[in-house]
Motif scaffolding. Structure first.
Motif, PDB file in Angstrom:
ATOM      1  N   SER A 259       0.834  -1.210   0.000  1.00 33.09           N
ATOM      2  CA  SER A 259       0.000   0.000   0.000  1.00 33.09           C
ATOM      3  C   SER A 259       0.864   1.254   0.000  1.00 33.09           C
ATOM      4  N   CYS A 260       1.993   1.204   0.706  1.00 34.21           N
ATOM      5  CA  CYS A 260       2.913   2.349   0.683  1.00 34.21           C
ATOM      6  C   CYS A 260       3.508   2.551  -0.702  1.00 34.21           C
ATOM      7  N   VAL A 261       3.806   1.456  -1.384  1.00 35.68           N
ATOM      8  CA  VAL A 261       4.347   1.560  -2.737  1.00 35.68           C
ATOM      9  C   VAL A 261       3.341   2.229  -3.664  1.00 35.68           C
ATOM     10  N   TYR A 262       2.067   1.871  -3.532  1.00 32.20           N
ATOM     11  CA  TYR A 262       1.071   2.488  -4.396  1.00 32.20           C
ATOM     12  C   TYR A 262       0.914   3.977  -4.106  1.00 32.20           C
ATOM     13  N   LEU A 263       0.861   4.340  -2.825  1.00 34.10           N
ATOM     14  CA  LEU A 263       0.689   5.753  -2.482  1.00 34.10           C
ATOM     15  C   LEU A 263       1.867   6.589  -2.971  1.00 34.10           C
ATOM     16  N   LEU A 264       3.078   6.071  -2.783  1.00 28.78           N
ATOM     17  CA  LEU A 264       4.256   6.805  -3.239  1.00 28.78           C
ATOM     18  C   LEU A 264       4.324   6.854  -4.767  1.00 28.78           C
ATOM     19  N   SER A 265       3.927   5.779  -5.420  1.00 32.13           N
ATOM     20  CA  SER A 265       3.916   5.785  -6.885  1.00 32.13           C
ATOM     21  C   SER A 265       2.885   6.768  -7.428  1.00 32.13           C
ATOM     22  N   TRP A 266       1.768   6.894  -6.732  1.00 33.45           N
ATOM     23  CA  TRP A 266       0.742   7.839  -7.150  1.00 33.45           C
ATOM     24  C   TRP A 266       1.237   9.280  -7.023  1.00 33.45           C
ATOM     25  N   VAL A 267       1.989   9.553  -5.948  1.00 32.40           N
ATOM     26  CA  VAL A 267       2.451  10.922  -5.695  1.00 32.40           C
ATOM     27  C   VAL A 267       3.718  11.239  -6.496  1.00 32.40           C
ATOM     28  N   ILE A 268       4.680  10.320  -6.511  1.00 29.68           N
ATOM     29  CA  ILE A 268       5.988  10.605  -7.107  1.00 29.68           C
ATOM     30  C   ILE A 268       6.033  10.228  -8.584  1.00 29.68           C
ATOM     31  N   LEU A 269       5.540   9.030  -8.891  1.00 25.17           N
ATOM     32  CA  LEU A 269       5.617   8.545 -10.272  1.00 25.17           C
ATOM     33  C   LEU A 269       4.373   8.869 -11.091  1.00 25.17           C
ATOM     34  N   HIS A 270       3.368   9.480 -10.452  1.00 24.19           N
ATOM     35  CA  HIS A 270       2.145   9.924 -11.129  1.00 24.19           C
ATOM     36  C   HIS A 270       1.425   8.764 -11.808  1.00 24.19           C
ATOM     37  N   GLU A 271       1.303   7.664 -11.085  1.00 25.46           N
ATOM     38  CA  GLU A 271       0.553   6.535 -11.605  1.00 25.46           C
ATOM     39  C   GLU A 271      -0.949   6.793 -11.498  1.00 25.46           C
ATOM     40  N   GLN A 272      -1.721   5.925 -12.134  1.00 22.35           N
ATOM     41  CA  GLN A 272      -3.169   6.116 -12.204  1.00 22.35           C
ATOM     42  C   GLN A 272      -3.799   5.998 -10.817  1.00 22.35           C
ATOM     43  N   PHE A 273      -4.770   6.849 -10.554  1.00 19.44           N
ATOM     44  CA  PHE A 273      -5.496   6.810  -9.291  1.00 19.44           C
ATOM     45  C   PHE A 273      -6.561   5.716  -9.360  1.00 19.44           C
ATOM     46  N   VAL A 274      -6.549   4.827  -8.347  1.00 20.74           N
ATOM     47  CA  VAL A 274      -7.528   3.750  -8.240  1.00 20.74           C
ATOM     48  C   VAL A 274      -8.142   3.835  -6.845  1.00 20.74           C
ATOM     49  N   GLY A 275      -9.443   4.064  -6.805  1.00 15.90           N
ATOM     50  CA  GLY A 275     -10.100   4.293  -5.522  1.00 15.90           C
ATOM     51  C   GLY A 275     -10.036   3.116  -4.584  1.00 15.90           C
ATOM     52  N   VAL A 276     -10.126   1.886  -5.112  1.00 21.25           N
ATOM     53  CA  VAL A 276     -10.127   0.720  -4.243  1.00 21.25           C
ATOM     54  C   VAL A 276      -8.784   0.561  -3.537  1.00 21.25           C
ATOM     55  N   ARG A 277      -7.716   1.053  -4.139  1.00 26.12           N
ATOM     56  CA  ARG A 277      -6.404   0.956  -3.483  1.00 26.12           C
ATOM     57  C   ARG A 277      -6.277   1.955  -2.336  1.00 26.12           C
ATOM     58  N   ILE A 278      -6.980   3.065  -2.411  1.00 24.75           N
ATOM     59  CA  ILE A 278      -7.024   3.978  -1.264  1.00 24.75           C
ATOM     60  C   ILE A 278      -7.744   3.312  -0.098  1.00 24.75           C
ATOM     61  N   VAL A 279      -8.821   2.610  -0.409  1.00 24.27           N
ATOM     62  CA  VAL A 279      -9.520   1.845   0.632  1.00 24.27           C
ATOM     63  C   VAL A 279      -8.597   0.783   1.220  1.00 24.27           C
ATOM     64  N   ALA A 280      -7.799   0.152   0.372  1.00 24.54           N
ATOM     65  CA  ALA A 280      -6.853  -0.852   0.851  1.00 24.54           C
ATOM     66  C   ALA A 280      -5.821  -0.238   1.791  1.00 24.54           C
ATOM     67  N   ALA A 281      -5.335   0.946   1.459  1.00 25.61           N
ATOM     68  CA  ALA A 281      -4.374   1.621   2.342  1.00 25.61           C
ATOM     69  C   ALA A 281      -5.003   1.948   3.692  1.00 25.61           C
ATOM     70  N   ILE A 282      -6.269   2.342   3.685  1.00 27.17           N
ATOM     71  CA  ILE A 282      -6.960   2.637   4.953  1.00 27.17           C
ATOM     72  C   ILE A 282      -7.105   1.371   5.788  1.00 27.17           C
ATOM     73  N   LEU A 283      -7.448   0.252   5.154  1.00 23.46           N
ATOM     74  CA  LEU A 283      -7.560  -1.010   5.891  1.00 23.46           C
ATOM     75  C   LEU A 283      -6.219  -1.440   6.470  1.00 23.46           C
ATOM     76  N   CYS A 284      -5.141  -1.266   5.724  1.00 22.72           N
ATOM     77  CA  CYS A 284      -3.813  -1.612   6.237  1.00 22.72           C
ATOM     78  C   CYS A 284      -3.447  -0.748   7.436  1.00 22.72           C
ATOM     79  N   ASP A 285      -3.743   0.533   7.367  1.00 21.16           N
ATOM     80  CA  ASP A 285      -3.461   1.426   8.504  1.00 21.16           C
ATOM     81  C   ASP A 285      -4.296   1.040   9.724  1.00 21.16           C
ATOM     82  N   THR A 286      -5.542   0.633   9.492  1.00 19.09           N
ATOM     83  CA  THR A 286      -6.375   0.182  10.614  1.00 19.09           C
ATOM     84  C   THR A 286      -5.807  -1.072  11.250  1.00 19.09           C
ATOM     85  N   GLY A 287      -5.329  -2.000  10.415  1.00 24.04           N
ATOM     86  CA  GLY A 287      -4.710  -3.203  10.962  1.00 24.04           C
ATOM     87  C   GLY A 287      -3.449  -2.895  11.751  1.00 24.04           C
TER      88      GLY A 287
END
Length: 459
Positions: A259-287
């Motif tokens: 999830s950290c790789v996706y967030l950093l890739s979205w911000v730094i590498l300007h990869e495509q935004f996928v809403g379900v992966r944001i939900v995944a990052a929230i679930l990982c942080d909750t865990g």
């Protein structure tokens, strides 16, 4: 049969009918010579010698006028070969040995290897922390206190001579040294796969590629030094967290790096935004939060261990994203050379750090060092990173990533069997949420299309 007064077809421009036989070059030349000798001017007569045209003077008995195959023959051969290829392509998807099936088989082998090696690394380091040793560290043995050596009580002596392994930085430094073998292993594999190239040619390819990208030696070495610091810091936090937490907890927390790789890739590498992966990052942080507070807040070091493991996952994600940002698209040889140089910089420059930590007794190394467990962890970490970095050359990326999360249940089974651990309450909930978030990150970019296709099939 031609009459005596007729000229053969090849010399008569009015005759357009295709001959039933083929006259060779030698026959034409000999006939022209004979005609010139008998009648240099005028048409040939019945007395002029003439080569007899028999069925033996055909293509089967003499070479044709041209030595290259006809267009019709070449076209027929290419059509036949293309039909054979089409026939094979039609059979391959339904075959168990097709290219896609082989990739799946290789993917299962890669996932199994990653799971086995990563669990071995974590459990071996945890074993070194839990093991009791019957002798002091080498430094304490050298400066043994005289009052302690005069103790005659066996129970007191036994209590004073039981020590634990406490050297997370030395462990990180020792395991990182084995990255030096990346490039030699790559050269060996390439020599086996491509026997036409020499070892010197293979070794020079990666250096040439980096030089073509504009990297000078000083610039490239400085980049390797920065990445080496980031790598050792990440491994140090991982090994230190194993001193506090169970191996399964650390493995689950480290799996959140996707999830950290996706967030950093979205911000730094300007990869495509996928809403379900944001939900995944929230679930990982909750865990992560559930694991942090599973033993309470006061009087427990669990919170510090969870923070260290989460920071190790974030550090690994930063390493991956920055490598893509700084180095760009690299070949397998360039990647192997880079990791070998990271290991070399670590071995050459960071050994005074662990030596200072041991001399200041910040870290303790027992005299009877657990070398077997340390070597086992080092070799397993080398295998893990080799498969993690080059597994996508043999199979799909999803099989490489699945090795991180599949190691969690395997390690949990070992913890239950070896240490009698019980997974319940907030600990179990945190691990489950991290696993769900991990699988959500693995969703493809166009996952709604797959859902719609599935619904159409079902209804």
């Amino acid at each position: 049969m031609a009459r005596d007064g007729d000229v053969p077809t090849i010399f008569n421009p009015k005759r357009v009918r295709t001959p039933s036989v083929i006259i060779t070059t030698d026959e034409v030349e000999s006939e022209q010579v004979d005609v010139e000798r008998e009648r240099p001017n005028g048409p040939p007569t019945s007395r002029s010698p003439r080569a007899s045209l028999t069925p033996q003077t055909s293509v089967s008995s003499a070479p044709p006028l041209t030595t290259q195959p006809s267009l019709q023959q070449a076209y027929s051969e290419s059509a036949t070969s293309s039909q054979d290829e089409d026939r094979r392509d039609k059979k391959c998807p339904r075959s168990c040995c097709s290219r896609g099936a082989k990739k799946i088989y290789y993917g299962l082998c890669v996932t199994t290897t990653i799971v086995a090696s990563w669990v071995t690394v974590t459990q071996s380091i945890k074993y070194m922390y839990l093991q009791k040793y019957t002798s002091r560290s080498a430094l304490d043995t050298f400066v043994t206190d005289s009052t302690e050596s005069s103790i005659s009580n066996n129970f007191t002596t036994k209590m004073h001579t039981h020590y634990q392994y406490n050297a997370p930085f030395f462990t990180a430094w020792f395991c990182t040294n084995w990255l030096i073998l990346f490039y030699p292993l790559y050269i060996i594999v390439m020599l086996i796969h491509n026997k036409c190239k020499s070892a010197n040619a293979i070794a020079c390819d990666a250096f040439t590629d980096f030089k073509d990208k504009g990297f000078t030696f000083a610039r490239f070495l400085s980049r390797c030094g920065l990445f080496c610091l980031l790598w050792v810091t990440t491994v140090y936090m991982y090994t230190y967290s194993l001193k506090i937490l169970l191996a399964t907890d650390v493995l689950a927390l480290f799996a959140t790096n996707v999830s950290c790789v996706y967030l950093l890739s979205w911000v730094i590498l300007h990869e495509q935004f996928v809403g379900v992966r944001i939900v995944a990052a929230i679930l990982c942080d909750t865990g992560i939060a559930l694991l942090a507070y599973m033993d309470g807040i006061t009087g427990s070091s669990t919170l510090g261990g969870v923070v260290l493991a989460a920071c190790a996952a974030a550090g690994f994600a930063i390493f991956k994203v920055l490598f893509r940002k700084v180095m760009g698209e690299v070949s397998a040889g360039q990647r192997a050379l880079f990791f070998s140089l990271v290991g070399g910089v670590n071995a050459a420059l960071l050994w005074p750090v662990w030596l200072a930590l041991v001399l200041t007794r910040t870290e303790l190394l027992p005299a009877d060092m657990p070398w077997l467990a340390l070597l086992q962890a080092s070799v397993a970490m080398l295998v893990f990173h080799v498969m993690f970095q080059f597994g996508n050359l043999m199979t799909y990326n999803i099989f490489v990533s699945l090795g991180l999360i599949m190691s969690v249940p395997v390690s949990a089974g070992l913890d239950v069997v070896l240490y009698g651990v019980e997974f319940e309450g907030m600990k179990l909930a945190g691990i489950v949420l991290i696993a769900v978030g991990f699988f959500l990150v693995m969703f493809p970019d166009n996952w709604p299309d797959y859902i719609m296709r599935l619904l159409r099939i079902c209804y």
